[in-house]
Design a protein around this motif. Structure first.
Motif, short mmCIF file in Angstrom:
data_model
loop_
_atom_site.label_atom_id
_atom_site.label_comp_id
_atom_site.label_asym_id
_atom_site.label_seq_id
_atom_site.Cartn_x
_atom_site.Cartn_y
_atom_site.Cartn_z
N LYS A 135 0.85 -1.18 0.00
CA LYS A 135 0.00 0.00 0.00
C LYS A 135 0.89 1.24 0.00
O LYS A 135 1.84 1.32 0.79
CB LYS A 135 -0.90 -0.01 1.24
N CYS A 136 0.56 2.17 -0.87
CA CYS A 136 1.32 3.42 -0.94
C CYS A 136 0.76 4.37 0.11
O CYS A 136 -0.45 4.58 0.18
CB CYS A 136 1.22 4.04 -2.32
N GLU A 137 1.66 4.94 0.93
CA GLU A 137 1.18 5.84 1.99
C GLU A 137 1.01 7.27 1.49
O GLU A 137 0.59 8.14 2.22
CB GLU A 137 2.13 5.78 3.18
N HIS A 138 1.34 7.51 0.24
CA HIS A 138 1.23 8.86 -0.33
C HIS A 138 -0.01 9.00 -1.20
O HIS A 138 -0.40 10.11 -1.53
CB HIS A 138 2.48 9.21 -1.12
N CYS A 139 -0.60 7.88 -1.61
CA CYS A 139 -1.77 7.94 -2.48
C CYS A 139 -3.02 7.57 -1.69
O CYS A 139 -2.96 6.91 -0.67
CB CYS A 139 -1.61 6.99 -3.67
N ARG A 140 -4.16 8.00 -2.22
CA ARG A 140 -5.43 7.74 -1.54
C ARG A 140 -6.29 6.77 -2.34
O ARG A 140 -6.12 6.66 -3.54
CB ARG A 140 -6.19 9.05 -1.36
N VAL A 198 6.94 -0.66 -5.70
CA VAL A 198 6.97 0.77 -5.99
C VAL A 198 5.58 1.17 -6.50
O VAL A 198 5.00 0.49 -7.34
CB VAL A 198 8.05 1.09 -7.05
N CYS A 199 5.03 2.26 -5.93
CA CYS A 199 3.68 2.68 -6.29
C CYS A 199 3.60 3.05 -7.78
O CYS A 199 4.34 3.92 -8.23
CB CYS A 199 3.26 3.87 -5.43
N PRO A 200 2.70 2.40 -8.53
CA PRO A 200 2.62 2.72 -9.96
C PRO A 200 2.01 4.11 -10.22
O PRO A 200 2.17 4.66 -11.30
CB PRO A 200 1.71 1.63 -10.54
N THR A 201 1.35 4.70 -9.20
CA THR A 201 0.72 6.01 -9.40
C THR A 201 1.72 7.16 -9.18
O THR A 201 1.85 8.04 -10.01
CB THR A 201 -0.47 6.18 -8.43
N CYS A 202 2.47 7.12 -8.04
CA CYS A 202 3.36 8.25 -7.73
C CYS A 202 4.84 7.88 -7.80
O CYS A 202 5.70 8.76 -7.69
CB CYS A 202 3.02 8.81 -6.36
N GLY A 203 5.15 6.60 -7.95
CA GLY A 203 6.54 6.19 -8.09
C GLY A 203 7.32 6.09 -6.78
O GLY A 203 8.51 5.81 -6.78
#
Ligand code: ZN
Length: 413
Positions: free
Chosen positions: A72-77, A87-92
């Motif tokens: 889970k990316c802690e920077h995306c919602r 690695v988050c595919p949305t924010c990298g």
């Protein structure tokens, strides 16, 4: 004079000796061709369709296991924070690890129902895949939901697949039918996620839902070991010298307790009905060696057994444990019956005296004869011994409408 920094001793890159095991088995079930295998691939990056190839070669059908780590990316919602990549595919940015999950891919072909039923014994939750472009329920959709219900699997998520092949109105209509079908079978408030597995559409939403709806159960780590065997192998190369021969390897899922290297274990009922005792000499899962094994995923147990005993899945259906956890093997079962209500296939489902039945006990399928049948109880005499755990639900299939169908489950009295 500048102070020279002392060079740090170069640390040898130590090879990671032990790996991490999956902590839960999630079944991938549903009607044939509804997209179980492509969804497993979209979720895990692995292709588990070994079934058709094995069918062609005429050898035994194996359940497919595929492991993946969810993050889970802690920077995306929202849903887009959930991913199967580090690695988050949305924010990298680097995503936080949630857990390692093993998917058990059960064959959907009706002839493989006993394989599906033995697979259900290994599942802690399930994804029921239902295609949006066909009427719901299809026969195996119903059969598989029955199998889940019977195995006591309450935590399920429906993946409404192939939504790319229908228009919005059809998708909504289909979802209504899915809901009604689930509710009639006692599954209320099951999340239904529309997906397009072929191009991984909405897979993030599905991961989010799996994390929320299918928590890791408590497996009773302090209880004595119980493991269901699903496969077994001879890992020696042909022509290996006798001094190099390795013992038989058994693959399956631990359902209670833990296994450690050096443990003495029992295998019941044993191939040819002779109970076996052996020592665990190695433990591994799909990603490497394990020091200690617990529930979750496919565990391979290396033993001191003659490897001819473990060739070609000969150990499938066996139970590994010890004196404390394993009841004595038996062929005579006295069962309390619970018949299964069906919507799609209207078959004569009652058991009668003197007819054959196939019982699935854990991962073991056994042929038997019904020696007496009453309204809610039956006596069944099996050709081979089985291990029945206290309170275990035994799936009973009988020949109806030209094929083997799941008709009831029984609990040993
Ligand atoms: Zn992100």
């Amino acid at each position: 004079m500048t102070e020279k920094k002392q060079a740090k001793p170069v640390k040898a890159k130590k090879e990671k000796e032990f790996t991490e095991q999956a902590e839960i088995n999630i079944g991938m079930v549903g009607h044939v061709d509804h997209g179980k295998t492509s969804l497993t691939q979209a979720l895990t990056g692995k292709w588990t369709d070994t079934h058709s190839e094995e069918l062609k070669r005429g050898i035994s059908i194996r359940l497919g296991y595929a492991d993946v780590i969810f993050y889970k990316c802690e920077h995306c919602r929202g849903s887009q924070a959930y991913t199967n990549k580090p690695v988050c595919p949305t924010c990298g940015k680097k995503a936080k690890k949630l857990r390692k999950v093993s998917f058990v891919d059960a064959p959907g072909h009706e002839t493989l129902m006993t394989t599906m039923l033995s697979g259900a014994a290994l599942m802690n939750g399930a994804v029921l895949v239902i295609a949006a472009n066909e009427k719901c329920p299809q026969p195996q959709t119903e059969e598989h939901l029955m199998a889940l219900k019977m195995a006591g699997i309450g935590n399920i998520v429906v993946a409404q697949n192939k939504v790319d092949l229908v228009d919005k109105k059809e998708a909504i209509e289909n979802m209504k039918h899915i809901k009604a079908f689930l509710e009639k079978n006692g599954y209320k408030d099951v999340p239904i996620i529309p997906i397009a597995a072929n191009f991984a559409g909405n897979v993030d939403m599905l991961i989010e839902q799996l994390e929320k709806s299918i928590p890791t159960p408590n497996f009773g780590l302090n209880k004595p070991l119980l493991m269901y065997c699903a496969r077994s192998f001879d890992i020696n190369k042909p022509g290996a010298k006798s001094s190099e021969l390795k013992g038989g390897v058994i693959g399956g899922t631990i359902i209670q307790g833990k296994a450690k290297i050096g443990d003495r274990v029992l295998i019941r009922p044993g191939p040819e009905e002779k109970e076996l005792a052996t020592e665990i000499v190695s433990l591994s899962c799909s990603s490497g060696k394990l020091k200690e094994a617990i529930a979750g995923g496919l565990v391979a147990v290396g033993t001191t057994l003659d490897s001819s005993l473990t060739q070609n899945d000969r150990m499938r259906g066996q139970v590994i444990g010890n004196e404390k956890s394993l009841p004595k093997a038996t062929t005579e079962l006295n069962l309390e019956l619970n018949y299964i209500q069906r919507l799609v296939t209207n078959v004569e489902s009652k058991l009668n005296s003197n007819e054959s039945a196939v019982l699935t006990v854990g991962t073991m399928a056994a042929v038997g004869l019904v020696t007496s049948a009453q309204k809610d109880k039956a006596k069944i005499s099996l050709k081979n011994k089985v291990i029945v755990l206290p309170g275990q639900k035994i799936a009973i299939s009988k020949k109806a409408g030209g094929r083997w169908q799941l008709v009831a489950y029984g609990i040993s009295k």
